[in-house]
Design a protein around this motif. Sequence first.
Motif, PDB file in Angstrom:
ATOM      1  N   PHE A   9       4.727 -23.561 -21.995  1.00  0.00           N
ATOM      2  CA  PHE A   9       5.092 -25.199 -22.114  1.00  0.00           C
ATOM      3  C   PHE A   9       4.544 -25.656 -23.345  1.00  0.00           C
ATOM      4  CE2 PHE A   9       4.142 -29.486 -21.049  1.00  0.00           C
ATOM      5  CZ  PHE A   9       5.609 -29.846 -21.047  1.00  0.00           C
ATOM      6  N   GLU A  10       3.487 -25.236 -23.378  1.00  0.00           N
ATOM      7  CA  GLU A  10       2.929 -26.119 -24.787  1.00  0.00           C
ATOM      8  C   GLU A  10       2.688 -25.098 -25.993  1.00  0.00           C
ATOM      9  OE1 GLU A  10      -1.409 -25.142 -23.884  1.00  0.00           O
ATOM     10  OE2 GLU A  10      -1.348 -26.964 -22.314  1.00  0.00           O
ATOM     11  N   SER A  11       3.778 -24.381 -26.041  1.00  0.00           N
ATOM     12  CA  SER A  11       4.400 -23.771 -27.407  1.00  0.00           C
ATOM     13  C   SER A  11       5.523 -24.242 -27.468  1.00  0.00           C
ATOM     14  CB  SER A  11       4.690 -22.254 -26.982  1.00  0.00           C
ATOM     15  OG  SER A  11       2.935 -21.421 -27.047  1.00  0.00           O
ATOM     16  N   GLU A  12       6.121 -24.358 -26.453  1.00  0.00           N
ATOM     17  CA  GLU A  12       7.538 -25.034 -26.996  1.00  0.00           C
ATOM     18  C   GLU A  12       7.295 -26.464 -26.961  1.00  0.00           C
ATOM     19  OE1 GLU A  12      11.635 -25.176 -26.686  1.00  0.00           O
ATOM     20  OE2 GLU A  12      10.790 -23.148 -26.772  1.00  0.00           O
ATOM     21  N   ALA A  13       6.312 -27.045 -26.350  1.00  0.00           N
ATOM     22  CA  ALA A  13       6.418 -28.474 -26.858  1.00  0.00           C
ATOM     23  C   ALA A  13       6.237 -29.035 -28.335  1.00  0.00           C
ATOM     24  CB  ALA A  13       5.666 -28.976 -26.235  1.00  0.00           C
ATOM     25  N   GLU A  14       4.971 -27.524 -28.613  1.00  0.00           N
ATOM     26  CA  GLU A  14       4.684 -27.905 -30.189  1.00  0.00           C
ATOM     27  C   GLU A  14       5.551 -27.470 -31.087  1.00  0.00           C
ATOM     28  OE1 GLU A  14       1.956 -28.032 -31.540  1.00  0.00           O
ATOM     29  OE2 GLU A  14       0.574 -28.895 -30.381  1.00  0.00           O
ATOM     30  N   LEU A  15       6.114 -26.850 -30.741  1.00  0.00           N
ATOM     31  CA  LEU A  15       7.972 -26.519 -31.621  1.00  0.00           C
ATOM     32  C   LEU A  15       8.594 -27.042 -31.688  1.00  0.00           C
ATOM     33  CD1 LEU A  15       9.243 -24.050 -33.298  1.00  0.00           C
ATOM     34  CD2 LEU A  15      10.502 -23.089 -31.060  1.00  0.00           C
ATOM     35  N   ASP A  68       1.522 -36.467 -32.328  1.00  0.00           N
ATOM     36  CA  ASP A  68       0.300 -36.045 -31.014  1.00  0.00           C
ATOM     37  C   ASP A  68       1.659 -35.637 -29.975  1.00  0.00           C
ATOM     38  OD1 ASP A  68      -0.205 -35.947 -28.413  1.00  0.00           O
ATOM     39  OD2 ASP A  68      -1.195 -38.669 -28.528  1.00  0.00           O
ATOM     40  N   VAL A  69       1.703 -34.015 -29.755  1.00  0.00           N
ATOM     41  CA  VAL A  69       2.366 -33.177 -28.579  1.00  0.00           C
ATOM     42  C   VAL A  69       2.412 -34.098 -26.893  1.00  0.00           C
ATOM     43  CG1 VAL A  69       0.939 -31.972 -27.378  1.00  0.00           C
ATOM     44  CG2 VAL A  69       3.198 -31.089 -28.185  1.00  0.00           C
ATOM     45  N   PRO A 102      11.981 -22.330 -41.315  1.00  0.00           N
ATOM     46  CA  PRO A 102      12.884 -23.328 -40.026  1.00  0.00           C
ATOM     47  C   PRO A 102      12.231 -23.759 -38.611  1.00  0.00           C
ATOM     48  CG  PRO A 102      13.067 -21.045 -41.114  1.00  0.00           C
ATOM     49  CD  PRO A 102      12.203 -21.445 -41.923  1.00  0.00           C
ATOM     50  N   ASP A 103      11.203 -22.710 -38.850  1.00  0.00           N
ATOM     51  CA  ASP A 103      10.519 -23.023 -37.387  1.00  0.00           C
ATOM     52  C   ASP A 103       9.197 -22.737 -37.465  1.00  0.00           C
ATOM     53  OD1 ASP A 103      12.412 -24.217 -35.824  1.00  0.00           O
ATOM     54  OD2 ASP A 103      13.308 -22.073 -35.425  1.00  0.00           O
ATOM     55  N   GLY A 104       8.104 -23.080 -37.295  1.00  0.00           N
ATOM     56  CA  GLY A 104       6.434 -22.574 -36.670  1.00  0.00           C
ATOM     57  C   GLY A 104       5.544 -23.498 -36.244  1.00  0.00           C
ATOM     58  N   PRO A 105       5.078 -22.198 -35.604  1.00  0.00           N
ATOM     59  CA  PRO A 105       4.221 -22.560 -34.893  1.00  0.00           C
ATOM     60  C   PRO A 105       2.746 -23.495 -35.527  1.00  0.00           C
ATOM     61  CG  PRO A 105       3.449 -20.728 -34.613  1.00  0.00           C
ATOM     62  CD  PRO A 105       4.680 -20.913 -35.369  1.00  0.00           C
ATOM     63  N   GLY A 106       1.813 -24.347 -34.430  1.00  0.00           N
ATOM     64  CA  GLY A 106       1.041 -25.300 -35.460  1.00  0.00           C
ATOM     65  C   GLY A 106       1.151 -26.160 -35.992  1.00  0.00           C
ATOM     66  N   GLY A 107       1.911 -26.167 -36.281  1.00  0.00           N
ATOM     67  CA  GLY A 107       2.255 -27.979 -36.827  1.00  0.00           C
ATOM     68  C   GLY A 107       1.480 -28.232 -38.469  1.00  0.00           C
TER      69      GLY A 107
END
Length: 111
Positions: A9-15, A68-69, A102-107
């Motif tokens: 859930f947290e990973s999807e919210a960050e993405l 802020d996620v 295009p997509d990447g974790p960590g912002g």
Amino acid sequence: MSADDLEDFESEAELLLYREYRDVVGLFRYVVETERRFYLANEVSLTPHRSGGDVFFELTLEDAWVWDVYRHARFIKRVRVLTFKDVNIEELPANPDLSLPPDGPGGPFGG
């Protein structure tokens, strides 16, 4: 909810937040980083204050977006931030030629 479900859930919210950042970064003039938050803004005012031997900063942002996620409304008309640590303010190019993936974790913090 298991620990794996929570992590997913947290990973999807960050993405999703990263994708939103990628979509809106071109709308703003400044990138502002404090010890607690990351902002995009079109107007920035920074005022240092001294209290005894301490220094703190008053930061006013107009027409801002906050990284802020957990915040549902990330667009803010005006925000006032008080911080006791350094503030990093960078002006974005007028016509940003950003080559963000295009997509990447960590912002924007890369973490």
